[in-house]
Enzyme design. Structure first.
Site, PDB file in Angstrom:
ATOM      1  N   LYS A  22     105.019 -49.056   1.802  1.00 41.79           N
ATOM      2  CA  LYS A  22     105.507 -47.883   1.616  1.00 41.79           C
ATOM      3  C   LYS A  22     105.017 -47.235   0.225  1.00 41.79           C
ATOM      4  O   LYS A  22     104.773 -45.873   0.450  1.00 41.79           O
ATOM      5  CB  LYS A  22     107.024 -48.081   1.363  1.00 41.79           C
ATOM      6  CG  LYS A  22     107.840 -46.981   0.722  1.00 41.79           C
ATOM      7  CD  LYS A  22     109.183 -47.381   0.427  1.00 41.79           C
ATOM      8  CE  LYS A  22     109.572 -48.034  -0.985  1.00 41.79           C
ATOM      9  NZ  LYS A  22     109.687 -47.021  -2.014  1.00 41.79           N
ATOM     10  N   ASN A  23     104.970 -47.864  -0.705  1.00 35.83           N
ATOM     11  CA  ASN A  23     104.420 -47.236  -2.041  1.00 35.83           C
ATOM     12  C   ASN A  23     102.831 -46.678  -2.050  1.00 35.83           C
ATOM     13  O   ASN A  23     102.626 -45.999  -2.911  1.00 35.83           O
ATOM     14  CB  ASN A  23     104.831 -48.068  -3.273  1.00 35.83           C
ATOM     15  CG  ASN A  23     106.474 -48.080  -3.614  1.00 35.83           C
ATOM     16  OD1 ASN A  23     107.064 -47.299  -2.626  1.00 35.83           O
ATOM     17  ND2 ASN A  23     106.829 -49.111  -4.322  1.00 35.83           N
ATOM     18  N   CYS A 116     115.772 -43.914  -5.912  1.00 30.15           N
ATOM     19  CA  CYS A 116     116.679 -44.880  -6.163  1.00 30.15           C
ATOM     20  C   CYS A 116     117.521 -44.779  -7.659  1.00 30.15           C
ATOM     21  O   CYS A 116     116.605 -44.570  -8.527  1.00 30.15           O
ATOM     22  CB  CYS A 116     116.419 -46.369  -5.989  1.00 30.15           C
ATOM     23  SG  CYS A 116     116.277 -46.879  -4.265  1.00 30.15           S
ATOM     24  N   ARG A 121     114.321 -42.756 -15.125  1.00 27.30           N
ATOM     25  CA  ARG A 121     113.100 -42.393 -14.268  1.00 27.30           C
ATOM     26  C   ARG A 121     112.472 -40.864 -14.667  1.00 27.30           C
ATOM     27  O   ARG A 121     112.642 -40.129 -13.758  1.00 27.30           O
ATOM     28  CB  ARG A 121     113.208 -42.739 -12.873  1.00 27.30           C
ATOM     29  CG  ARG A 121     113.898 -43.808 -12.497  1.00 27.30           C
ATOM     30  CD  ARG A 121     113.990 -44.120 -10.942  1.00 27.30           C
ATOM     31  NE  ARG A 121     112.648 -44.454 -10.564  1.00 27.30           N
ATOM     32  CZ  ARG A 121     112.161 -44.706  -9.366  1.00 27.30           C
ATOM     33  NH1 ARG A 121     113.505 -44.687  -8.216  1.00 27.30           N
ATOM     34  NH2 ARG A 121     111.268 -45.236  -8.674  1.00 27.30           N
ATOM     35  N   ASP A 304     110.431 -54.789  -8.030  1.00 30.56           N
ATOM     36  CA  ASP A 304     110.904 -54.630  -6.707  1.00 30.56           C
ATOM     37  C   ASP A 304     111.330 -55.959  -6.156  1.00 30.56           C
ATOM     38  O   ASP A 304     112.196 -55.720  -4.969  1.00 30.56           O
ATOM     39  CB  ASP A 304     109.946 -54.037  -5.885  1.00 30.56           C
ATOM     40  CG  ASP A 304     109.514 -52.670  -6.431  1.00 30.56           C
ATOM     41  OD1 ASP A 304     110.354 -51.924  -7.131  1.00 30.56           O
ATOM     42  OD2 ASP A 304     108.519 -52.126  -6.185  1.00 30.56           O
ATOM     43  N   ARG A 396     114.947 -46.567   4.233  1.00 28.63           N
ATOM     44  CA  ARG A 396     113.920 -45.788   3.572  1.00 28.63           C
ATOM     45  C   ARG A 396     112.766 -46.676   3.388  1.00 28.63           C
ATOM     46  O   ARG A 396     111.542 -46.076   3.112  1.00 28.63           O
ATOM     47  CB  ARG A 396     114.606 -45.469   2.255  1.00 28.63           C
ATOM     48  CG  ARG A 396     115.466 -44.242   1.981  1.00 28.63           C
ATOM     49  CD  ARG A 396     115.625 -43.739   0.911  1.00 28.63           C
ATOM     50  NE  ARG A 396     114.508 -43.951   0.014  1.00 28.63           N
ATOM     51  CZ  ARG A 396     114.683 -44.530  -1.217  1.00 28.63           C
ATOM     52  NH1 ARG A 396     115.786 -44.834  -1.737  1.00 28.63           N
ATOM     53  NH2 ARG A 396     113.531 -44.645  -2.053  1.00 28.63           N
TER      54      ARG A 396
HETATM   55  N1  EPU Z   1     108.480 -43.739 -16.873  1.00 31.56           N
HETATM   56  C1  EPU Z   1     108.697 -42.701 -17.832  1.00 31.56           C
HETATM   57  N2  EPU Z   1     107.988 -41.734 -17.940  1.00 31.56           N
HETATM   58  C2  EPU Z   1     107.273 -41.487 -16.796  1.00 31.56           C
HETATM   59  C3  EPU Z   1     107.147 -42.455 -15.736  1.00 31.56           C
HETATM   60  C4  EPU Z   1     107.652 -43.512 -15.643  1.00 31.56           C
HETATM   61  O1  EPU Z   1     109.443 -43.447 -18.711  1.00 31.56           O
HETATM   62  O2  EPU Z   1     106.789 -40.329 -16.855  1.00 31.56           O
HETATM   63  C5  EPU Z   1     109.207 -45.047 -17.064  1.00 31.56           C
HETATM   64  C6  EPU Z   1     110.264 -45.341 -15.705  1.00 31.56           C
HETATM   65  O3  EPU Z   1     111.291 -44.598 -16.112  1.00 31.56           O
HETATM   66  C7  EPU Z   1     110.303 -46.860 -15.432  1.00 31.56           C
HETATM   67  C8  EPU Z   1     108.835 -47.353 -15.976  1.00 31.56           C
HETATM   68  O4  EPU Z   1     108.223 -46.303 -16.574  1.00 31.56           O
HETATM   69  O5  EPU Z   1     111.224 -47.308 -16.533  1.00 31.56           O
HETATM   70  C9  EPU Z   1     108.034 -47.673 -14.803  1.00 31.56           C
HETATM   71  O6  EPU Z   1     107.861 -46.378 -13.695  1.00 31.56           O
HETATM   72  P1  EPU Z   1     106.668 -46.237 -12.828  1.00 31.56           P
HETATM   73  O7  EPU Z   1     106.437 -44.682 -13.203  1.00 31.56           O
HETATM   74  O8  EPU Z   1     105.712 -47.124 -13.003  1.00 31.56           O
HETATM   75  O9  EPU Z   1     107.567 -46.255 -11.327  1.00 31.56           O
HETATM   76  P2  EPU Z   1     107.697 -45.013 -10.277  1.00 31.56           P
HETATM   77  O10 EPU Z   1     106.251 -44.338  -9.884  1.00 31.56           O
HETATM   78  O11 EPU Z   1     108.757 -44.512 -10.520  1.00 31.56           O
HETATM   79  C10 EPU Z   1     106.748 -46.971  -8.317  1.00 31.56           C
HETATM   80  C11 EPU Z   1     107.401 -47.309  -7.279  1.00 31.56           C
HETATM   81  C12 EPU Z   1     108.669 -48.062  -7.444  1.00 31.56           C
HETATM   82  C13 EPU Z   1     108.439 -49.362  -8.536  1.00 31.56           C
HETATM   83  C14 EPU Z   1     107.585 -48.889  -9.600  1.00 31.56           C
HETATM   84  C15 EPU Z   1     107.193 -50.133 -10.364  1.00 31.56           C
HETATM   85  C16 EPU Z   1     106.963 -45.476  -5.497  1.00 31.56           C
HETATM   86  C17 EPU Z   1     107.288 -44.350  -4.963  1.00 31.56           C
HETATM   87  N3  EPU Z   1     107.864 -46.241  -6.378  1.00 31.56           N
HETATM   88  O12 EPU Z   1     107.842 -46.201  -9.030  1.00 31.56           O
HETATM   89  O13 EPU Z   1     109.234 -48.669  -6.268  1.00 31.56           O
HETATM   90  O14 EPU Z   1     109.434 -49.923  -8.623  1.00 31.56           O
HETATM   91  O15 EPU Z   1     106.350 -47.942  -9.314  1.00 31.56           O
HETATM   92  O16 EPU Z   1     106.340 -50.921  -9.670  1.00 31.56           O
HETATM   93  O17 EPU Z   1     105.862 -45.805  -5.616  1.00 31.56           O
HETATM   94  C18 EPU Z   1     110.778 -49.477  -4.858  1.00 31.56           C
HETATM   95  O18 EPU Z   1     109.999 -49.428  -3.739  1.00 31.56           O
HETATM   96  O19 EPU Z   1     111.981 -49.810  -4.512  1.00 31.56           O
HETATM   97  C19 EPU Z   1     110.397 -48.895  -5.877  1.00 31.56           C
HETATM   98  C20 EPU Z   1     111.594 -48.606  -6.914  1.00 31.56           C
END
Ligand code: EPU
Length: 417
Positions: A22-23, A116, A121, A304, A396
């Site tokens: 998915k990701n 979620c 975030r 995750d 999802r």
């Molecule tokens: N963060 C910030 N600022 C930013 C971006 C992130 O503070 O500009 C913080 C976030 O708030 C969080 C941490 O950094 O506390 C990690 O965020 P990251 O950006 O790495 O995660 P993401 O891109 O929002 C993706 C996956 C998530 C998975 C995380 C970590 C997607 C669409 N989502 O999220 O997947 O948990 O990386 O591996 O790729 C899931 O599949 O259930 C899921 C939540």
């Protein structure tokens, strides 16, 4: 209302084939618009998150043909339209259109992404990256406008190794003038998969999968063929289910190195895991030992899988701890596990689990995607019937979860009540 009803305590055996990640898919679909021609992406899971992205493509006048698990994306007639809240709020990954549209048109207007509710975030690191490339960011309410006369390569240090920011900056930088270096980049396998796709389109990205990524901007990207990697989180979810109820349950079509942290923890709690080149076989051990887990960025223990693993620890003898370091609010599954009979308390981002406890079926809620996966696993090991509501969250991210579990012996059905 649609619910999942699970009758617990049935042994799982046979084989589950893992779908495309998915990701990775949710970044590859927006990335495809950077090309001038059509691309084919295969092994894309049929889940509502990928459907939502295809809807956005269609809104942008991009040709989308979906045949089973392949998507053909043709951006040759696309239009750069404002992405309204209704599109963006459906999923977190809508934010990849920010990098992709900025990279292609030097301008994007869209709303804050959904996803979620597992923490605040923010997207400040994404925006900081775009600004470093020369874009001007302005916002009004939840609407963002990001625009540049010209995107120029830059050195960007990420304060946190964010998956989303790393990919989004790659998308914006592939066609920028000059060289971009992302330092403290995220190293998740999904990032490598996206970089491989962009390179097949003609981009020049080096170092994906390490903490320094170097992107040399190119003028034109062409169409290509690409395959999505297997979903390591889906694999991990079924591996945990197999550890709890498996009798030689094969989790097939995986890349075992992508789930190394999980394998190591499963072995620590007492599982013997048979490993092949692209599969593992899980069988329930006589007893589970307790352990401590701290989530981390890849190759650390994935956040995750934290929620599904909590369910396993309710069956381990003694006191276990799970510390969540990535998200501030990823413990909403705990209240529901306690409702089923678990003994878990949460303090300061750490869950303390006493076990083993007998879980007894009841009514629970999938508060988010992986909490939902945890509820499914809880239902599989609970006495009697567990009913899970809010299952849209689960759909999802897990392709054919009901069919896959039924095929290996679970008693689970999706019902309208
Ligand atoms: N963060 C910030 N600022 C930013 C971006 C992130 O503070 O500009 C913080 C976030 O708030 C969080 C941490 O950094 O506390 C990690 O965020 P990251 O950006 O790495 O995660 P993401 O891109 O929002 C993706 C996956 C998530 C998975 C995380 C970590 C997607 C669409 N989502 O999220 O997947 O948990 O990386 O591996 O790729 C899931 O599949 O259930 C899921 C939540």
């Amino acid at each position: 209302m649609k619910v999942l009803e699970i009758n617990g305590k049935h042994e799982l055996s046979g084989s589950i084939r893992i779908s495309g990640a998915k990701n990775a898919s949710v970044a590859l679909i927006p990335a495809a618009i950077l090309a001038e021609e059509e691309s084919t992406i295969c092994n894309v899971p049929e889940i509502t998150d990928t459907d939502a992205l295809c809807e956005i493509l269609e809104y942008l006048n991009v040709g989308v043909k979906r045949a089973s698990e392949s998507i053909i994306i043709d951006p040759s007639d696309m239009k750069n339209l404002e992405l309204k809240d209704i599109y963006c709020k459906k999923l977190r990954a809508s934010y990849y259109f920010m990098g992709a549209l900025l990279g292609k048109y030097k301008k994007v207007t869209m709303c804050f992404p959904g996803g979620c509710s597992i923490g605040k975030r923010p997207i400040n690191l994404h925006l900081k990256g775009f600004e470093a490339l020369g874009a001007i960011v302005s916002s009004e309410g939840n609407k963002y406008n990001v625009e540049a006369d010209e995107l120029r390569g830059a050195n960007i240090y990420l304060d946190f190794a964010s998956v989303g920011a790393t990919i989004n900056i790659m998308l914006a930088a592939v066609k920028a003038k000059g060289v971009t270096i992302i330092d403290n980049a995220a190293k998740e396998p999904e990032i490598v998969n996206v970089a491989t796709f962009l390179n097949s389109m003609g981009a020049k990205i080096m170092g994906a999968g390490t903490s320094t990524i170097r992107i040399e901007g190119v003028e034109i990207l062409h169409g290509c063929f690409h395959e999505v990697i297997p979903d390591r989180i889906e694999a991990g979810t079924y591996m945990i289910a197999g550890a709890l109820c498996g009798n030689r349950l094969k989790i097939d079509n995986i890349i075992p190195t992508h789930v190394e942290a999980l394998i190591s923890k499963l072995q620590e709690v007492g599982c013997e895991i048979e490993q092949g080149e692209d599969y593992v076989v899980m069988t329930k051990p006589a007893q589970f030992k307790s352990t401590n887990i701290k989530t981390g960025v890849y190759p650390g223990f994935p956040t995750d899988l934290q929620q599904p693993f909590t369910v396993l620890l309710t069956q381990a003898k003694g006191k276990s701890k799970i510390e969540e370091t990535i998200y501030e609010n990823r413990f909403m599954h705990i209240a529901y596990l306690n409702l089923l009979g678990a003994d878990i308390s949460v303090k300061n981002q750490t869950a303390t689990i006493f076990g083993p406890t007998t879980l007894v079926g009841g009514h629970v809620v999938a508060t988010d995607l992986r909490a939902g996966a945890a509820m499914v696993i809880a239902g599989l090991i609970a006495d009697g019937t567990t009913t899970i509501s809010n299952i849209d969250h689960i759909l999802r991210g897990y392709e054919e979860i009901v069919e896959k579990l039924i095929s290996v012996g679970a008693k689970i059905e999706s019902k309208e009540i």
